[in-house]
Write an enzyme that holds these catalytic residues in place. Structure first.
Site, short mmCIF file in Angstrom:
data_model
loop_
_atom_site.label_atom_id
_atom_site.label_comp_id
_atom_site.label_asym_id
_atom_site.label_seq_id
_atom_site.Cartn_x
_atom_site.Cartn_y
_atom_site.Cartn_z
N GLY A 361 0.83 -1.19 0.00
CA GLY A 361 0.00 0.00 0.00
C GLY A 361 0.86 1.23 0.00
N ASP A 478 -8.02 9.15 3.26
CA ASP A 478 -7.70 8.33 2.09
C ASP A 478 -8.84 7.35 1.81
OD1 ASP A 478 -6.23 7.71 -0.10
OD2 ASP A 478 -4.69 6.57 0.95
#
Ligand code: NAG
Ligand code: NAG
Ligand code: NAG
Ligand code: NAG
Ligand code: NAG
Ligand code: NAG
Ligand code: NAG
Ligand code: NAG
Ligand code: NAG
Length: 678
Positions: A361, A478
């Site tokens: 990620g 996010d």
């Protein structure tokens, strides 16, 4: 190390040139003992009963030296060249069980064994601020450093071997490693792993070259040295020099530095040590009393947390049946955010093996693991940072995030810090992300509209909890489909919340003003870099459109922009035509219409027009009717143009690249800085 055999020695001596000098010096210590008088111990250095020399313990700002009592002749009367020498030694650097070790150990060649004016820390117990770097020092060092240096060469790598002359700046530096004898592959070594490490330093006075080799104690000496550096010591050394070791600890970072054996020769190759005879390392020492006020504060805070948790535990056990006590304790223990043992995480992820990796990620690599203590499956996110600055503050924040509990959030179970790695432990959600279900489905699986609608509502509940229902406002920063995990019951679980705060604390290497993912960044966030609940709502709006249409927010190859695309259909009065074609006709028209309209409302250019999450959920649940599109005023072409120009003002030209696009919307720009950050 191979056992020494007479043949091996003969072999070595035969092939290595020997430089005969009037006063040759050679000695071999396979371990040290008290009857040994040829060594001078200084500073904190002590001889352990096992036969190991300990130069420093883990007390701050200490220095220790050990020197061979007799000087060696480095310059001969009629010879212009400094004498060759060769030395073999075994050292070990043991770090405290928590926190970073430092500073380092150095093989030292100096005109005097007396360093009474020297300072600790980066000065290695050899220099001080007034004589550091001065040619009159006549010092040659091979440093085994575990702390990043001050010059550019050593800034990158804390764990390094370096050659230094007269000062702390390195002449030559290599990350600690060795070339394995088979196939010559370079393998990394942890200098402060606590394991004994063999070192060879060989100086050839005619070739004017120094070779440094380090390697684990149980293998044979690699053929290729780690460092082979051209240097003429003739101008550095004095006629007679003392040879030995020096080590120091720092203000905050301390390690125990050991020498387990040492051989030296100015007449050919030093006698290789017999590793079987070397003393064992003393058992791990207790930590020195901690003097750093931050550590004390953190320890105190943790102690308070533990006391409170313990109190709560007693409270719970009083309220619940005693029969269930045992189970409750375990469940509760698991639920409670706490520092995990690195050892457990290491075992759980099979040593962070590639095969256990389930994703990479923006913030780090994610591994699947099974905790050895409980057998529970967890996801371990490993974030590698360059610096520990701000880490202690962040630890408190993670502890706080770890208390967030909601069925639509991925639970943060705990954390662990190891050297430069921060490890976060989450519930393991096996099914995958919403992104993968939408865009990379396996076996032609298509999420039904019903499932999509439940997922949408789930994410809304999770965000509402973060924004309004917890004790303080948590901005996700996010929100995107790849951060929504779908569990086995197809419930949505929002992950990675609050993590973007890492950037604020400056602990990430790519510190950028704006954090987020392209296509999901609200215009005002791009302008001023300030995340808010409204910018989360914007990203959620994009997500709504994504789920309903089955299309990604942006496609830079075709300049596609989902929001604009849906607006076009909206203006033609055919918004539901944008629905994901994979659904066929199998969807509820009203719900799809609602989700698309709501998506547009949430992605309104002006944050004040966007609903709050509580309102979003009311619309989704049918408690309130969405205002009719005509009142919503998405922003005409012109006002979007204005937004775009203001957007440009807010961002300097090097962080933004324009990509041509059909309609002039702010989101047609890609933030290059964000791309590197993801
Ligand atoms: C080591 O030095 C001693 C004298 O100090 C000498 O007798 C001996 O031969 C030397 N050995 C080697 C291997 O150089
Ligand atoms: C100490 O070392 C010397 C020489 O290095 C050796 O002769 C002696 O036997 C050793 N003593 C003990 C007790 O190991
Ligand atoms: C470390 O060494 C110093 C100097 O020898 C000594 O004063 C101190 O007590 C030692 N500390 C520990 C924890 O062993
Ligand atoms: C050094 O050189 C001088 C002459 O230059 C000579 O007399 C002397 O013997 C030499 N000494 C040694 C140790 O070689
Ligand atoms: C620095 O070290 C030198 C040599 O050890 C010593 O003479 C001098 O006094 C020291 N200076 C300071 C400021 O400590
Ligand atoms: C140093 O290493 C180089 C390259 O491996 C080798 O050619 C040279 O002989 C070595 N020198 C010494 C003194 O070991
Ligand atoms: C000193 O080193 C040079 C090469 O750097 C060599 O040519 C010369 O023979 C050496 N002198 C002695 C006395 O070994
Ligand atoms: C050396 O020791 C390490 C751990 O102590 C081990 O992993 C490695 O296999 C050993 N290597 C050899 C050649 O024995
Ligand atoms: C130097 O080493 C050789 C063996 O390689 C030995 O024969 C000789 O005695 C040593 N010289 C001195 C002065 O120790």
């Amino acid at each position: 190390m191979a056992k020494k055999t007479p043949f091996a020695l003969l072999f070595l001596f035969f092939f290595f040139p020997s430089f005969t000098h009037p006063q040759n010096l050679n000695f071999t210590f396979n371990g040290f003992n008290e009857s040994e008088t040829s060594l001078t111990l200084n500073g904190a250095t002590i001889l352990k009963p096992t036969g190991a020399l300990r130069l420093t313990n883990q007390t701050t700002n200490t220095q220790g030296h050990v020197f061979y009592s007799k000087p060696i002749q480095m310059l001969q009367q009629n010879s212009s060249n400094a004498s060759s020498f060769s030395t073999n030694f075994v050292f070990a650097i043991v770090t405290p069980s928590s926190g970073e070790g430092g500073y380092g150990l150095a093989f030292t060649l100096s005109p005097s064994p007396d360093f009474s004016g020297a300072e600790t820390g980066q000065y290695m117990g050899i220099y001080n601020s007034s004589n550091e770097g001065k040619p009159y020092n006549h010092v040659f060092l091979v440093e085994f450093d575990t702390v990043k240096g001050f010059d550019q060469k050593s800034e990158e790598e804390a764990n390094h071997v370096a050659i230094g002359i007269n000062g702390v700046l390195s002449k030559e530096l290599e990350p600690a490693s060795y070339y394995s004898t088979d196939r010559g592959i370079k393998k990394e070594m942890d200098l402060d792993s606590g394991d004994p490490i063999q070192a060879w330093i060989e100086y050839d006075g005619v070739q004017k070259k120094v070779n440094v080799t380090i390697f684990p104690i149980n293998i044979t000496k690699p053929n290729i040295p780690l460092i082979s550096f051209d240097i003429d010591l003739t101008s550095v050394v004095k006629e007679t020099m003392y040879v030995g070791f020096s080590a120091s600890t720092g203000q905050k970072r301390t390690s125990s530095h050991y020498i387990l054996g040492w051989s030296f020769s100015t007449n050919g190759t030093a006698v290789p040590l017999d590793t079987d005879q070397l003393p064992p390392l003393p058992p791990i020492e207790k930590n020195s009393p901690v003097t750093d006020p931050k550590i004390i504060a953190l320890t105190a805070a943790l102690a308070v947390v533990i006391v409170i948790l313990f109190g709560m535990l007693i409270f719970f056990t009083c309220c619940k049946r005693t029969v269930k006590f045992h189970e409750d304790l375990e469940d509760w223990e698991l639920d409670c955010p706490h520092r995990f043992q690195y050892r457990d995480l290491y075992t759980a992820t099979k040593g962070f093996k590639d095969s256990e990796r389930i994703g990479i990620g923006g913030f780090g690599t994610v591994f699947r693991g099974v905790l050895p203590t409980t057998g529970a499956e967890v996801a371990v996110k490993r974030i590698t940072r360059n610096s520990i600055q701000g880490m202690r503050e962040f630890a408190a924040e993670i502890e706080s995030l770890g208390r967030l509990r909601q069925k639509n959030l991925v639970n943060l179970q705990g954390w662990c810090k190891k050297k430069n790695d921060l490890l976060l432990i989450y519930d393991y959600i096996p099914y995958g992300s919403l992104y993968s279900l939408l865009f990379e489905p396996r076996n032609g699986f298509v999420l039904s509209w019903e499932q999509r609608f439940i997922i949408i509502k789930g994410i809304a509940s999770g965000l509402l909890y973060l924004h309004e229902e917890w004790e303080k406002v948590v901005i996700h920063r996010d929100v995107k489909s790849s951060n929504v995990l779908i569990d086995a019951d197809l419930n949505a679980r929002l992950g990675d919340f609050g993590l973007a705060r890492l950037y604020d604390h400056g602990t990430m290497s790519h510190t950028t003003q704006v954090v987020g993912t392209i296509g999901y960044i609200a215009p005002e966030l791009a302008r001023n870099g300030r995340a808010s609940t409204s910018s989360d709502v914007f990203a959620y709006g994009v997500l709504l459109l994504e789920v309903a249409t089955g299309r990604k927010p942006t496609d830079r190859s075709s300049n596609f922009l989902l929001v604009d695309w849906v607006i076009e259909y909206q203006q033609m009065g055919a918004i539901v035509d944008t629905v994901d074609p994979k659904l066929g006709s199998d969807y509820a028209f009203d719900e799809v219409n609602l989700v698309l309209q709501l998506g547009l409302l949430c992605t309104h250019q002006k944050p004040e027009f966007r609903p709050r999450m509580r309102q979003v959920l009311r619309y989704l649940n049918g408690d309130d009717r969405l205002p009719s599109p005509s009142i919503q005023s998405w922003g005409s072409y012109d006002s979007r143009e204005e937004v775009y120009s203001r957007f440009l003002e807010g961002i300097s030209s090097d962080t933004i690249k324009r990509t041509p696009c059909r309609s002039s919307s702010f989101s047609c720009f890609s933030l290059s800085s964000l791309e590197t950050a993801r």
